[in-house]
Enzyme design. Sequence first.
Site, PDB file in Angstrom:
ATOM      1  CG  ASP A 189      -3.436 -17.642  -2.762  1.00 37.58           C
ATOM      2  OD1 ASP A 189      -2.471 -18.076  -3.412  1.00 37.58           O
ATOM      3  OD2 ASP A 189      -3.379 -17.398  -1.541  1.00 37.58           O
ATOM      4  CG  ASP A 202      -8.647  -2.078  -2.424  1.00 33.32           C
ATOM      5  OD1 ASP A 202      -8.032  -3.051  -1.966  1.00 33.32           O
ATOM      6  OD2 ASP A 202      -8.986  -1.104  -1.739  1.00 33.32           O
ATOM      7  CG  ASP A 226      -2.831  -6.075   8.972  1.00 31.53           C
ATOM      8  OD1 ASP A 226      -3.318  -6.651   9.968  1.00 31.53           O
ATOM      9  OD2 ASP A 226      -3.531  -5.495   8.132  1.00 31.53           O
TER      10      ASP A 226
END
Length: 687
Positions: free
Chosen positions: A89, A146, A237
């Site tokens: 995105d 990451d 989540d």
Amino acid sequence: MPVNPFTQFVFDLFIISAIIIIAYTCNFYYLAYLSGKRKEILSTADLGTPSITIQLPIYNEKYVAKRLVDAVCHLDYPKEKLKIMVLDDSDDDTSELLAKAVNEYQKSGMQIQHVRRGTRKGYKAGALKHAMQTTDTDLVAIFDADFIPPTWFLKRAIPHFSKPNIGLVQCRWGHVNENYSAITQAQALSLDFHFLIEQKAKSNSHLFMNFNGTAGIWKRDCIEDAGGWHTATLVEDLDLSYRAQMKGWKCVFLPDIVVDAELPVQMNAAKRQQFRWAKGSIQCAIKLLSDIAVKRKVGIEAKIQAFIQLTRHIVYPLMLIQFLALPILLAGQVNLYVVSFIPAITLATYLAMGPGAYIMIIQSMYHKSWKSKAKILPALLVYNAGMSVNNTVAVFDAVLGKKNEFLRTPKYGIVKKNDDWREKAYNLPFTQTTLLEIFFGVYGIMGIFISIFSNNPIFVPIIGLQTIGFFYIAYMSLSHTRFKRNKSSSSRKMTKKEKMANTVYRVSMVGIIAIIAFGGFMAFYGYNENIYPLDRVRGHLDGMIGTSDIDVLQSHIAKIQIDLEYVMDDMPEKINADGEIEKNPVWLFGTESTNFMRIQNDVNTLSEDVKIISTVPKNDEAYHTGMLDINSRALSIKTNIVDATPYLYASQENILFSSIWIAAILGIFTALKRKKEQLKESDEIGI
């Protein structure tokens, strides 16, 4: 001794906050106990090679995005069973880097897609929801930008789907840059507490555990059965994992499978991450708790643990309530060692949160290496104390229903201790929360002085720890804000505007330090001039209540008269409703009990009565009756002074000074914000 209604209200808040904090802390110790009991080896099964899609949600991560793609494309797994979806995105040059990397791996035979949906609607949850429309594999793995999954990750994690009802396998986060700074060390220890205590205790049990958003593998059927990804909260989540478990699916945590990731190295990025987690948890509590409460198949203990996990961030506002309340109680001469059951509550709160119990937990977590981790505990305590302002704002944002953009935590590809991030893009500025942190820091300095002068030095470390935390977080927020040009623009000569901006920054930094120091000095000076004399008066009145010696009584009264005269010299006169002159620190609805002229008259009358009693023989009944009357009146005067003391903090002079002090800091923050805009404009023009 009776207390005024305001002090009683503050006292009640203090007690309630302490009880709730103790409850949440004791639950953490309970989970530590459960995690220690769970020493069984997690079962595995030979599942062959089920098909799997690895989804990589990415937004503006040019320093780490290719590293992730490289790691995923080198996973040891059959290519025909492995699909990779790069959910990009981004609106910066990250997209170009990813497009080039995806193209290269496609040529090598990898089933990898570069998915550009053309909108950020729903943010990360929206990207995952969009990807599920075209996902047809048995399993779905997710990695944030990451993370660096090891080559053996899939072959070791997938066999843990050993039972049909296991819908999620969550792996432990590693920390590739743990020793970069005190900030990263504190974050690493905090995350290890979460994984090795909370997740381990709840794994594959009747208790609900959560997906951590990355380094996990889902069954596609589980995601669909739970209703798919929702975009209503900032922690999609946590939301999905709870809905899945309400449907009967189990979640498994694998502590021995560690996936390295990068911790935020910039304070403002760490605060953003903490803000998102805190606000998202409360949003999930509002969204899910009522459904969990009425779900018959969910046990009582599971419901309690779900409530605690989803609401645990309310501890941060409660910490601030205690921090604000303690100096008020000390200034109001509430005897925290005698009144009610405050000693047990206060000591239990801070001992429960203290280093002793945590060191025992660290020892059980790390075994032989526990000593090196224990050294980080003070940094974590300061870090968590300072973060309480940031996380409190997040909690109120969630409760009030304020809508926020999903702001990702930027990463810089920091691995080695000498890696630099300050000149890179994505550097986040400080926010208005920093001003609140400075306010609480200055309030803490005042609280320390109150603790000392009210003869309660035992509370200095308690207040001092939080005060250091507030100043530390505020200082790091300011120092980690970029006030220099990017390297790409540093070769050109500085403009006059940029030189002026740099001057403004240096002057502003000096100004902030000077204002904080001046505020601390004025707090000390004001307390010494207006409050401390009344502390001495209360001490002398206590002395009068406990004696029947005429000479001692007269000595106390003489000193009381001197201190009262000193305090009243600076107290403005005003006309009351009866047209009489009074000196009353209460602005509105003042009563005679807080009128210092009446208090002074009562003391003078008391002095005259002591002189009269001194002429009566000590063995006379009138002497004893007179002494009882003196003691009773001394107690009454003390009560009136205790009632009046808190209002001296809100004097006209103090309010005026505080307004000027706050306005000065706001002015400096405005100047710094203007400087940031100037530098941004210079970079855009000059690059």
